[in-house]
Design an enzyme around this catalytic site. Structure first.
Site, PDB file in Angstrom:
ATOM      1  N   ASP A   1       1.527   2.821   3.477  1.00  8.88           N
ATOM      2  CA  ASP A   1       0.665   3.997   3.312  1.00  8.88           C
ATOM      3  C   ASP A   1       1.504   5.272   3.309  1.00  8.88           C
ATOM      4  O   ASP A   1       1.051   6.323   3.769  1.00  8.88           O
ATOM      5  CB  ASP A   1      -0.426   4.069   4.387  1.00  8.88           C
TER       6      ASP A   1
ATOM      7  N   HIS B   1     -10.468   1.240   2.340  1.00  2.93           N
ATOM      8  CA  HIS B   1     -10.236   2.278   3.350  1.00  2.93           C
ATOM      9  C   HIS B   1     -11.390   2.151   4.330  1.00  2.93           C
ATOM     10  O   HIS B   1     -12.512   2.553   4.032  1.00  2.93           O
ATOM     11  CB  HIS B   1     -10.177   3.678   2.723  1.00  2.93           C
TER      12      HIS B   1
ATOM     13  N   LEU C   1      -4.864   9.524   8.012  1.00  3.11           N
ATOM     14  CA  LEU C   1      -6.157   8.848   8.160  1.00  3.11           C
ATOM     15  C   LEU C   1      -6.017   7.392   7.749  1.00  3.11           C
ATOM     16  O   LEU C   1      -5.435   7.130   6.695  1.00  3.11           O
ATOM     17  CB  LEU C   1      -7.236   9.543   7.314  1.00  3.11           C
TER      18      LEU C   1
ATOM     19  N   HIS D   1      -4.334  -0.372   6.136  1.00  2.00           N
ATOM     20  CA  HIS D   1      -3.822   0.440   7.252  1.00  2.00           C
ATOM     21  C   HIS D   1      -4.697   0.368   8.507  1.00  2.00           C
ATOM     22  O   HIS D   1      -5.247   1.370   8.948  1.00  2.00           O
ATOM     23  CB  HIS D   1      -3.601   1.892   6.833  1.00  2.00           C
TER      24      HIS D   1
ATOM     25  N   HIS E   1       1.395   5.467  -1.766  1.00  2.00           N
ATOM     26  CA  HIS E   1       0.977   6.583  -2.632  1.00  2.00           C
ATOM     27  C   HIS E   1       2.231   7.147  -3.299  1.00  2.00           C
ATOM     28  O   HIS E   1       3.122   7.653  -2.616  1.00  2.00           O
ATOM     29  CB  HIS E   1       0.305   7.677  -1.800  1.00  2.00           C
TER      30      HIS E   1
ATOM     31  N   ALA F   1      -4.051  15.009   5.262  1.00  2.00           N
ATOM     32  CA  ALA F   1      -3.703  13.769   5.967  1.00  2.00           C
ATOM     33  C   ALA F   1      -2.650  13.016   5.167  1.00  2.00           C
ATOM     34  O   ALA F   1      -2.743  12.931   3.942  1.00  2.00           O
ATOM     35  CB  ALA F   1      -4.951  12.903   6.116  1.00  2.00           C
TER      36      ALA F   1
ATOM     37  N   HIS G   1       0.865  -1.201   0.000  1.00  2.00           N
ATOM     38  CA  HIS G   1       0.000   0.000   0.000  1.00  2.00           C
ATOM     39  C   HIS G   1       0.892   1.239   0.000  1.00  2.00           C
ATOM     40  O   HIS G   1       1.471   1.586   1.029  1.00  2.00           O
ATOM     41  CB  HIS G   1      -0.896   0.010   1.239  1.00  2.00           C
TER      42      HIS G   1
ATOM     43  N   HIS H   1       2.952  14.734   1.075  1.00  2.00           N
ATOM     44  CA  HIS H   1       2.315  16.003   0.695  1.00  2.00           C
ATOM     45  C   HIS H   1       3.393  17.071   0.795  1.00  2.00           C
ATOM     46  O   HIS H   1       4.223  17.022   1.715  1.00  2.00           O
ATOM     47  CB  HIS H   1       1.186  16.367   1.665  1.00  2.00           C
TER      48      HIS H   1
ATOM     49  N   LYS I   1      -9.659  -0.255  -5.298  1.00  2.00           N
ATOM     50  CA  LYS I   1      -9.655   0.435  -4.010  1.00  2.00           C
ATOM     51  C   LYS I   1     -10.997   1.063  -3.702  1.00  2.00           C
ATOM     52  O   LYS I   1     -11.530   1.828  -4.505  1.00  2.00           O
ATOM     53  CB  LYS I   1      -8.567   1.522  -4.039  1.00  2.00           C
TER      54      LYS I   1
HETATM   55  O1  DOR Z   1      -3.375   9.761   5.598  1.00  2.00           O
HETATM   56  C1  DOR Z   1      -3.771   9.426   4.489  1.00  2.00           C
HETATM   57  N1  DOR Z   1      -3.232   9.942   3.366  1.00  2.00           N
HETATM   58  N2  DOR Z   1      -4.750   8.535   4.410  1.00  2.00           N
HETATM   59  C2  DOR Z   1      -5.322   8.216   3.238  1.00  2.00           C
HETATM   60  O2  DOR Z   1      -6.221   7.414   3.249  1.00  2.00           O
HETATM   61  C3  DOR Z   1      -4.915   8.899   2.001  1.00  2.00           C
HETATM   62  C4  DOR Z   1      -3.544   9.384   2.081  1.00  2.00           C
HETATM   63  C5  DOR Z   1      -3.176  10.367   0.984  1.00  2.00           C
HETATM   64  O3  DOR Z   1      -3.452  10.083  -0.187  1.00  2.00           O
HETATM   65  O4  DOR Z   1      -2.587  11.399   1.285  1.00  2.00           O
HETATM   66 ZN    ZN Z   2      -3.357   5.122   1.626  1.00  2.00          ZN
END
Ligand code: DOR
Ligand code: ZN
Length: 350
Positions: A246, A135, A218, A173, A14, A262, A12, A250, A98
């Site tokens: 996860d 999720h 999250l 997660h 991003h 998040a 998992h 950002h 997803k």
């Molecule tokens: O903390 C998180 N960030 N939880 C998620 O489910 C999405 C992720 C994000 O894409 O930034």
């Molecule tokens: Zn995620």
């Protein structure tokens, strides 16, 4: 001290898109042989054709000296039809679909508003064995943010399992003792991923000496008893609980603001962070199964044959890394990690 294990996978992650890929793909590729790549881009990856194009953009950023396979996913919407599932399965590059309940988290606006409308699509997934990656939080603003995962299990996941007993499901997660129990007691078709940050921190980390936006993700960090439940299940060596970072970068300004996004970034040192968490509870011997075997087994893929070595060699995590024209603040910024993953070189800091 050395620890040699089968090369791990991240079930998992991003990786984002555009310029952001340039900073984070090399980090994940250095750590992991394969990764399940989340589809919550803007716009989301809802079709197999989009997944194929996104996969090519990721592969273009993989350094020449590492082997890395991105495992693509589709973003489930109210309109995903069984035909898309057939195309996904036939492509052999899509490995999961997803489920973001609409409004649950970052870029979930196009997510599912009514799961019961998707029965034929979920039947098609069960039929071909394509897992649903969940999720697991309710979006009802009336439910306390710390309870949203536990309530999701009762209100959404349990009925979903009853309606689709053959559907393969990964509860992503997980953060609570309720989720640990739910997955442990569920049939073999249900598994869970666990992040390093939920193994390392409880919710106090959000408020230590002031508000800490870089610890906001999250599902949100929970009480200590929940962190202990996560550690205990990993330490037990249960094969349906496996690694999913996860890692969710950002740009700094999107986190350090009045309404911060998040997401916790861990790709710079994922394996080192997991090793730290497991060593602290005397379960370092469980790292290999959790990081390198159980996920592949659940996804019905071969285990990796290469190996990696972690060494006790303290290093200080940089304060930031370059990211998307700015910076991303990594988990553990400025702190010392005792484990180091041996291998090709480090990444540019700002
Ligand atoms: O903390 C998180 N960030 N939880 C998620 O489910 C999405 C992720 C994000 O894409 O930034
Ligand atoms: Zn995620």
């Amino acid at each position: 001290m050395h620890l040699k294990i089968t090369r791990p996978d991240d079930w998992h992650v991003h990786l984002r898109d555009g310029d952001a890929l340039k900073s984070v793909v090399p980090m994940t590729a250095r750590q992991f042989a394969r990764a399940i790549v989340m589809p919550n881009l803007v716009p989301p990856v809802t079709t197999t054709a989009q997944a194929q194009a996104y996969r090519a953009r990721i592969l273009a950023e993989v350094p020449g000296d590492v082997a890395f396979t991105p495992l693509m996913t589709l973003y489930l919407t109210d309109n995903t039809d069984p035909g898309e599932i057939e195309r996904a399965q036939a492509s052999r590059i899509v490995h999961g679909v997803k489920l973001y309940p609409a409004g649950a988290t970052t870029n979930s606006e196009s997510g599912v508003t009514d799961l019961t409308g998707l029965d034929t699509t979920l039947d098609a997934m069960a039929e071909c064995g394509l897992p649903l990656l969940v999720h697991g939080e309710v979006t009802d603003a009336g439910v306390d943010i710390f309870d949203r995962e536990a309530v999701f299990l009762e209100r959404v996941l349990s009925p979903l399992l009853d309606r689709h007993p053959k559907l393969r499901i990964v509860l992503e997660h997980i953060t609570t003792e309720q989720a640990v129990r739910f997955v442990r007691d569920a049939p073999d078709t249900v598994a869970a991923t666990i992040t390093a940050h939920h193994l390392l921190y409880n919710r106090n980390a959000l408020f230590r000496g002031g508000i800490r936006p870089h610890h906001y993700c999250l599902p949100i960090l929970k009480r200590e008893q929940h962190r202990e439940a996560l550690l205990n299940i990993v330490a037990s060596g249960h094969p349906r609980f496996f690694l999913g970072t996860d890692s969710a970068p950002h740009e700094r300004s999107a986190k350090e603001t009045a309404c911060g996004c998040a997401g916790i970034f861990t790709a710079h040192a994922a394996l080192e962070l997991y090793a730290t968490a497991l060593e602290a509870c005397g379960a370092l011997d469980r790292l290999e199964g959790f990081a390198s075997h159980f996920g592949a087994d659940f996804y019905r893929m071969p285990r990796n044959t290469a190996s990696v070595t972690l060494m006790k060699d303290p290093w200080t995590v940089p304060d930031r890394y370059r990211f998307d024209g700015g910076a991303v603040i990594p988990l553990g910024a400025g702190e010392t990690l005792t484990w180091r993953l041996l291998g090709p070189e480090s990444h540019s800091t700002v």
